[in-house]
Write an enzyme that holds these catalytic residues in place. Structure first.
Site, PDB file in Angstrom:
ATOM      1  N   TYR A 193       0.847  -1.194   0.000  1.00 28.39           N
ATOM      2  CA  TYR A 193       0.000   0.000   0.000  1.00 28.39           C
ATOM      3  C   TYR A 193       0.885   1.248   0.000  1.00 28.39           C
ATOM      4  O   TYR A 193       0.598   2.225  -0.690  1.00 28.39           O
ATOM      5  CB  TYR A 193      -0.921   0.009   1.226  1.00 28.39           C
ATOM      6  CG  TYR A 193      -1.907  -1.135   1.248  1.00 28.39           C
ATOM      7  CD1 TYR A 193      -3.070  -1.091   0.482  1.00 28.39           C
ATOM      8  CD2 TYR A 193      -1.681  -2.266   2.023  1.00 28.39           C
ATOM      9  CE1 TYR A 193      -3.977  -2.140   0.489  1.00 28.39           C
ATOM     10  CE2 TYR A 193      -2.578  -3.324   2.033  1.00 28.39           C
ATOM     11  CZ  TYR A 193      -3.726  -3.256   1.270  1.00 28.39           C
ATOM     12  OH  TYR A 193      -4.608  -4.296   1.276  1.00 28.39           O
ATOM     13  N   ASN A 251     -13.087  -1.173  -4.387  1.00 29.56           N
ATOM     14  CA  ASN A 251     -12.981  -1.687  -5.753  1.00 29.56           C
ATOM     15  C   ASN A 251     -14.205  -2.556  -6.065  1.00 29.56           C
ATOM     16  O   ASN A 251     -14.394  -3.596  -5.463  1.00 29.56           O
ATOM     17  CB  ASN A 251     -11.690  -2.507  -5.887  1.00 29.56           C
ATOM     18  CG  ASN A 251     -11.554  -3.198  -7.223  1.00 29.56           C
ATOM     19  OD1 ASN A 251     -12.310  -2.956  -8.158  1.00 29.56           O
ATOM     20  ND2 ASN A 251     -10.571  -4.080  -7.300  1.00 29.56           N
ATOM     21  N   CYS A 269      -6.796  -5.623  -7.217  1.00 35.20           N
ATOM     22  CA  CYS A 269      -6.406  -5.101  -5.908  1.00 35.20           C
ATOM     23  C   CYS A 269      -5.768  -6.193  -5.048  1.00 35.20           C
ATOM     24  O   CYS A 269      -5.116  -5.894  -4.057  1.00 35.20           O
ATOM     25  CB  CYS A 269      -7.577  -4.436  -5.204  1.00 35.20           C
ATOM     26  SG  CYS A 269      -8.965  -5.506  -4.908  1.00 35.20           S
ATOM     27  N   HIS A 270      -5.922  -7.468  -5.457  1.00 33.58           N
ATOM     28  CA  HIS A 270      -5.281  -8.548  -4.704  1.00 33.58           C
ATOM     29  C   HIS A 270      -3.761  -8.462  -4.795  1.00 33.58           C
ATOM     30  O   HIS A 270      -3.061  -9.071  -3.986  1.00 33.58           O
ATOM     31  CB  HIS A 270      -5.780  -9.928  -5.183  1.00 33.58           C
ATOM     32  CG  HIS A 270      -5.519 -10.219  -6.623  1.00 33.58           C
ATOM     33  ND1 HIS A 270      -6.343  -9.773  -7.635  1.00 33.58           N
ATOM     34  CD2 HIS A 270      -4.515 -10.901  -7.234  1.00 33.58           C
ATOM     35  CE1 HIS A 270      -5.871 -10.181  -8.807  1.00 33.58           C
ATOM     36  NE2 HIS A 270      -4.754 -10.866  -8.583  1.00 33.58           N
ATOM     37  N   GLU A 316      -1.143 -16.819  -9.436  1.00 33.50           N
ATOM     38  CA  GLU A 316      -0.377 -15.941 -10.316  1.00 33.50           C
ATOM     39  C   GLU A 316       1.135 -16.055 -10.160  1.00 33.50           C
ATOM     40  O   GLU A 316       1.872 -15.379 -10.866  1.00 33.50           O
ATOM     41  CB  GLU A 316      -0.822 -14.494 -10.114  1.00 33.50           C
ATOM     42  CG  GLU A 316      -2.239 -14.249 -10.574  1.00 33.50           C
ATOM     43  CD  GLU A 316      -2.695 -12.809 -10.436  1.00 33.50           C
ATOM     44  OE1 GLU A 316      -1.926 -11.978  -9.878  1.00 33.50           O
ATOM     45  OE2 GLU A 316      -3.803 -12.500 -10.887  1.00 33.50           O
TER      46      GLU A 316
END
Length: 148
Positions: free
Chosen positions: A89, A110, A118-119, A147
């Site tokens: 952040y 979001n 946003c993950h 991912e």
């Protein structure tokens, strides 16, 4: 009229609200609702299937997130975080000349989980939150694992 359908993802079921032109909302859910409808529903299903098989797939979907100009700025910044990478952040706040708390609040608001990633924004010392709900953190962790 909005269509609400659920789609299978690597993290679980994603409930998506859309019309014939745009996707307005996507959130993870435990409940399964309607199957995909119309051309956009078929496109969403195809895109999610591609992501399921290739985490580096870049979504090509007509998104229409509703939010303040600041939220839009943060969400646009999220779209360029590469797959397999995370930012804290604080790092994102520095890039946008903002504060980590404000970034966290924009991520919390979001409306398009997964599609606006946003993950990929994490805390300095932990994974941070997800979708503004403590119970949603497993979705974030599953997406990050997918991912890698």
């Amino acid at each position: 009229m909005l269509i609400v359908s659920t789609f299978k993802t690597p993290a679980g079921w994603l409930e998506v609200a859309y019309d014939e032109h745009y996707i307005y909302r996507a959130t993870f859910t435990e409940t399964i609702s309607n199957e995909a409808q119309g051309p956009l529903g078929a496109l969403i299903a195809d895109q999610l299937n591609a992501y399921l098989h290739n985490p580096h797939h870049r979504f090509q979907l007509p998104l229409k997130p509703l939010g303040s100009p600041y939220q839009q700025q943060v969400w646009n910044a999220l779209l360029v975080i590469p797959v397999g990478r995370t930012l804290t952040y604080g790092e994102l706040a520095t890039k946008l000349q903002s504060s980590p708390r404000a970034i966290g609040q924009a991520c919390k608001k979001n409306p398009l989980a997964l599609f606006i990633p946003c993950h990929r924004v994490v805390g300095k010392n932990d994974q941070g939150g997800y979708m503004g709900c403590v119970d949603a953190l497993p979705y974030k962790l599953a997406l990050l694992k997918h991912e890698v």
